[in-house]
Design a protein around this motif. Sequence first.
Motif, PDB file in Angstrom:
ATOM      1  N   ILE A  49     -32.077  15.805 -85.443  1.00  0.00           N
ATOM      2  CA  ILE A  49     -33.395  16.447 -85.026  1.00  0.00           C
ATOM      3  C   ILE A  49     -33.224  17.487 -83.741  1.00  0.00           C
ATOM      4  O   ILE A  49     -34.199  18.248 -83.763  1.00  0.00           O
ATOM      5  CB  ILE A  49     -34.294  15.306 -85.084  1.00  0.00           C
ATOM      6  N   THR A 124     -37.694  16.077 -91.312  1.00  0.00           N
ATOM      7  CA  THR A 124     -38.870  16.428 -92.059  1.00  0.00           C
ATOM      8  C   THR A 124     -39.988  17.158 -90.965  1.00  0.00           C
ATOM      9  O   THR A 124     -40.777  17.904 -91.418  1.00  0.00           O
ATOM     10  CB  THR A 124     -39.674  15.141 -92.491  1.00  0.00           C
ATOM     11  N   SER A 125     -39.681  16.838 -89.702  1.00  0.00           N
ATOM     12  CA  SER A 125     -40.398  17.443 -88.584  1.00  0.00           C
ATOM     13  C   SER A 125     -39.989  19.033 -88.142  1.00  0.00           C
ATOM     14  O   SER A 125     -40.378  19.638 -87.403  1.00  0.00           O
ATOM     15  CB  SER A 125     -40.456  16.853 -87.419  1.00  0.00           C
TER      16      SER A 125
END
Length: 187
Positions: A49, A124-125
């Motif tokens: 991420i 997903t972010s």
Amino acid sequence: MLFSKIFAAGALMATTAIAALSPAQIADGLKRVTDLSQQLQAPAQSITIVNAPLIVIGQGPFPQIIRGLTEIVTTASVTIAQLDGTSPITAEADATLIFNAFRAFVRVHQALLNILIGKAGIITSVPVVGQPIAAVLRQVEGVVDTIAIGLINLVESRSQDLTSEANSLGNTLDLAIQKYEGLQLNI
């Protein structure tokens, strides 16, 4: 990618021979693509991420993965261009050589795709990575389809086995594309 339905369509493709390949050359071409796919597994594993957003500035693992997948498309396209002029493979040893090389590619490429599928869930972010990856995966899907059809038509004695492997890889590719297409900016 249902190869059983497009098997007959492959036989209808126009054949403009650039150069014919021997069974060993076909297997070598598949090995080159397999090696390229293998080399992308470490960068794919490194996706986090934290480093995923670096795609915006051309850094992090995604630009390397996109370049590598593009290289797979280019390398596979060379083999595809030469398959058209290749005579049917009738010797069982040659058929097995080609099938084993294709099966090895499917296994290695599925491992890469499964890594990418798993990483899609954690990023997903970071929707900005979705479309570039989905686009290059669609290109890979195109060359995989074409190679599979070519091999199915060339190696009649292993056509069912090749079809099965191609369908399995096609399903994994479809899932990977769906995962990355699903990552979109919500504006």
